[in-house]
Design a protein around this motif. Structure first.
Motif, PDB file in Angstrom:
ATOM      1  N   ALA A 234       0.829  -1.206   0.000  1.00 12.15           N
ATOM      2  CA  ALA A 234       0.000   0.000   0.000  1.00 12.15           C
ATOM      3  C   ALA A 234       0.865   1.259   0.000  1.00 12.15           C
ATOM      4  O   ALA A 234       0.572   2.221  -0.719  1.00 12.15           O
ATOM      5  N   ILE A 235       1.927   1.252   0.790  1.00 11.33           N
ATOM      6  CA  ILE A 235       2.813   2.413   0.841  1.00 11.33           C
ATOM      7  C   ILE A 235       3.505   2.628  -0.508  1.00 11.33           C
ATOM      8  O   ILE A 235       3.746   3.762  -0.931  1.00 11.33           O
ATOM      9  N   PHE A 236       3.799   1.549  -1.207  1.00 11.17           N
ATOM     10  CA  PHE A 236       4.444   1.641  -2.522  1.00 11.17           C
ATOM     11  C   PHE A 236       3.462   1.979  -3.643  1.00 11.17           C
ATOM     12  O   PHE A 236       3.869   2.165  -4.791  1.00 11.17           O
ATOM     13  N   ALA A 237       2.170   2.038  -3.322  1.00  9.51           N
ATOM     14  CA  ALA A 237       1.137   2.103  -4.358  1.00  9.51           C
ATOM     15  C   ALA A 237       0.953   3.490  -4.955  1.00  9.51           C
ATOM     16  O   ALA A 237      -0.055   4.151  -4.746  1.00  9.51           O
ATOM     17  N   TRP A 238       1.965   3.926  -5.653  1.00 13.66           N
ATOM     18  CA  TRP A 238       1.771   5.058  -6.568  1.00 13.66           C
ATOM     19  C   TRP A 238       2.707   4.838  -7.753  1.00 13.66           C
ATOM     20  O   TRP A 238       3.808   4.332  -7.621  1.00 13.66           O
TER      21      TRP A 238
ATOM     22  N   ASN B 275       6.254  -5.400  -8.546  1.00 20.40           N
ATOM     23  CA  ASN B 275       7.627  -5.900  -8.631  1.00 20.40           C
ATOM     24  C   ASN B 275       8.499  -5.372  -7.495  1.00 20.40           C
ATOM     25  O   ASN B 275       9.298  -6.127  -6.915  1.00 20.40           O
ATOM     26  N   LYS B 276       8.346  -4.101  -7.161  1.00 19.50           N
ATOM     27  CA  LYS B 276       9.142  -3.530  -6.077  1.00 19.50           C
ATOM     28  C   LYS B 276       8.730  -4.110  -4.724  1.00 19.50           C
ATOM     29  O   LYS B 276       9.578  -4.339  -3.846  1.00 19.50           O
ATOM     30  N   SER B 277       7.452  -4.366  -4.550  1.00 17.75           N
ATOM     31  CA  SER B 277       6.983  -4.986  -3.305  1.00 17.75           C
ATOM     32  C   SER B 277       7.540  -6.391  -3.168  1.00 17.75           C
ATOM     33  O   SER B 277       7.985  -6.797  -2.076  1.00 17.75           O
ATOM     34  N   LYS B 278       7.536  -7.134  -4.253  1.00 20.72           N
ATOM     35  CA  LYS B 278       8.093  -8.492  -4.228  1.00 20.72           C
ATOM     36  C   LYS B 278       9.583  -8.457  -3.902  1.00 20.72           C
ATOM     37  O   LYS B 278      10.086  -9.285  -3.128  1.00 20.72           O
ATOM     38  N   LEU B 279      10.299  -7.504  -4.488  1.00 25.33           N
ATOM     39  CA  LEU B 279      11.731  -7.383  -4.220  1.00 25.33           C
ATOM     40  C   LEU B 279      11.975  -7.066  -2.749  1.00 25.33           C
ATOM     41  O   LEU B 279      12.829  -7.684  -2.096  1.00 25.33           O
ATOM     42  N   PHE B 280      11.232  -6.110  -2.216  1.00 26.47           N
ATOM     43  CA  PHE B 280      11.376  -5.717  -0.815  1.00 26.47           C
ATOM     44  C   PHE B 280      11.157  -6.916   0.101  1.00 26.47           C
ATOM     45  O   PHE B 280      11.935  -7.162   1.035  1.00 26.47           O
ATOM     46  N   LEU B 281      10.114  -7.668  -0.161  1.00 28.87           N
ATOM     47  CA  LEU B 281       9.791  -8.821   0.686  1.00 28.87           C
ATOM     48  C   LEU B 281      10.762  -9.979   0.480  1.00 28.87           C
ATOM     49  O   LEU B 281      10.971 -10.784   1.392  1.00 28.87           O
ATOM     50  N   SER B 282      11.374 -10.050  -0.689  1.00 29.73           N
ATOM     51  CA  SER B 282      12.394 -11.089  -0.909  1.00 29.73           C
ATOM     52  C   SER B 282      13.607 -10.849  -0.019  1.00 29.73           C
ATOM     53  O   SER B 282      14.285 -11.799   0.388  1.00 29.73           O
ATOM     54  N   TYR B 283      13.886  -9.577   0.307  1.00 28.73           N
ATOM     55  CA  TYR B 283      14.980  -9.268   1.229  1.00 28.73           C
ATOM     56  C   TYR B 283      14.659  -9.737   2.635  1.00 28.73           C
ATOM     57  O   TYR B 283      15.547  -9.809   3.486  1.00 28.73           O
ATOM     58  N   MET B 284      13.386 -10.027   2.886  1.00 25.66           N
ATOM     59  CA  MET B 284      12.957 -10.588   4.165  1.00 25.66           C
ATOM     60  C   MET B 284      12.793 -12.104   4.059  1.00 25.66           C
ATOM     61  O   MET B 284      12.126 -12.724   4.890  1.00 25.66           O
ATOM     62  N   ASP B 285      13.362 -12.692   3.015  1.00 21.08           N
ATOM     63  CA  ASP B 285      13.239 -14.131   2.750  1.00 21.08           C
ATOM     64  C   ASP B 285      11.784 -14.556   2.612  1.00 21.08           C
ATOM     65  O   ASP B 285      11.432 -15.710   2.894  1.00 21.08           O
ATOM     66  N   ASN B 286      10.932 -13.609   2.165  1.00 20.17           N
ATOM     67  CA  ASN B 286       9.496 -13.871   1.998  1.00 20.17           C
ATOM     68  C   ASN B 286       8.863 -14.459   3.264  1.00 20.17           C
ATOM     69  O   ASN B 286       7.916 -15.239   3.205  1.00 20.17           O
ATOM     70  N   ASP B 287       9.409 -14.056   4.396  1.00 22.38           N
ATOM     71  CA  ASP B 287       8.899 -14.469   5.711  1.00 22.38           C
ATOM     72  C   ASP B 287       8.884 -13.218   6.600  1.00 22.38           C
ATOM     73  O   ASP B 287       9.618 -13.128   7.589  1.00 22.38           O
ATOM     74  N   PRO B 288       8.060 -12.235   6.217  1.00 24.77           N
ATOM     75  CA  PRO B 288       8.196 -10.898   6.812  1.00 24.77           C
ATOM     76  C   PRO B 288       8.034 -10.827   8.322  1.00 24.77           C
ATOM     77  O   PRO B 288       8.792 -10.112   8.986  1.00 24.77           O
ATOM     78  N   TYR B 289       7.081 -11.556   8.896  1.00 28.21           N
ATOM     79  CA  TYR B 289       6.862 -11.461  10.339  1.00 28.21           C
ATOM     80  C   TYR B 289       8.071 -11.967  11.113  1.00 28.21           C
ATOM     81  O   TYR B 289       8.537 -11.312  12.059  1.00 28.21           O
TER      82      TYR B 289
END
Length: 257
Positions: free
Chosen positions: A48-52, A60-74
């Motif tokens: 949502a924050i990236f949504a502009w 794509n940017k959201s996926k990249l960001f979360l990949s840096y969290m190993d797709n395990d954000p919590y």
């Protein structure tokens, strides 16, 4: 077009665009990649924050960001080390950069170390019975920047009604978390905030469509415009006015008008 005709049109458009196949082309795809409540909340908040900008880029940017969290954000938020933050150095999405990313992670760690859900961040000194969107968003920004030495540049990424901002991205995030229907696009995993209390997210697509339907009169798009639009939408459905976000946005982005 009279009131009954406009309601019929909005209902038709709501059902047309509130579909599960809508997900693959919209930032709401991101939280739908997860099943755990906290993962959904974190992924949705970031998306949502990236949504502009272009929706493909947002996804794509959201996926990249979360990949840096190993797709395990919590788990990442709770247990990351300083070394784990290195991939975020150099991250950029429009005006959101690595300084912002690191502060967002700091805030989320602070919050989830104390609370089980991001919903608590929007309930600060508010009861479920008397929850008010304007007060909630004002207090959320104050809470978000309650960590000492927060970077001033990051403040622009969290809007507040106090500055007469539309708060489109936060309102969209709240819609995702609060609304629930049989179509399964929105999650409805928060129970203290009711759909009838939400404010409709408003961007250029929604504003253009709403203006053509005579739902808003403001020359500029701001918090007052969002409230004005939401009040008009309540005349069509007082319990779930923001469902028409699907109709207004879908029609606006499809350019069918």
């Amino acid at each position: 077009m009279n009131h009954a005709e406009l309601k019929n049109l909005l209902e038709t458009l709501y059902h047309k665009y509130n579909r599960i196949d809508f997900i693959e082309h919209d930032p709401i795809l991101i939280p739908h990649l997860y099943s755990k409540k906290q993962d959904i909340e974190i992924a949705a908040f970031i998306a949502a924050i990236f949504a502009w900008g272009q929706r493909v880029t947002i996804i794509n940017k959201s996926k990249l960001f979360l990949s840096y969290m190993d797709n395990d954000p919590y788990q990442f938020i709770l247990h990351h080390s300083e070394n784990d933050l290195k991939p975020f150095i150099g991250f950029k999405h429009r005006t959101f950069n690595d300084t912002d990313a690191l502060y967002f992670i700091s805030f989320l760690k602070m919050h989830f170390s104390k609370y089980d859900s991001l919903e608590d961040a929007f309930m600060m000194n508010l009861s479920a019975k008397n929850w008010d969107a304007e007060q909630s968003l004002i207090r959320f920004k104050e809470y978000f920047f309650s960590i000492d030495d927060y970077p001033a540049r990051t403040m622009k990424h969290i809007s507040s009604p106090k500055n007469n901002a539309t708060c489109k991205r936060i309102n969209m995030f709240l819609r995702w978390m609060v609304r629930k229907d049989k179509q399964g696009v929105d999650f409805g995993i928060w129970k203290n905030i009711k759909p009838k209390s939400l404010v409709c997210p408003i961007d250029v697509h929604v504003a253009n469509t709403a203006s053509q339907f005579g739902l808003i009169e403001e020359d500029s798009i701001n918090w007052k415009t969002a409230i004005q639009l939401t009040e008009k939408l309540k005349s069509f459905d007082s319990e779930d006015p923001v469902k028409y976000d699907f109709a207004l946005f879908g029609l606006g982005v499809s350019r069918e008008l």
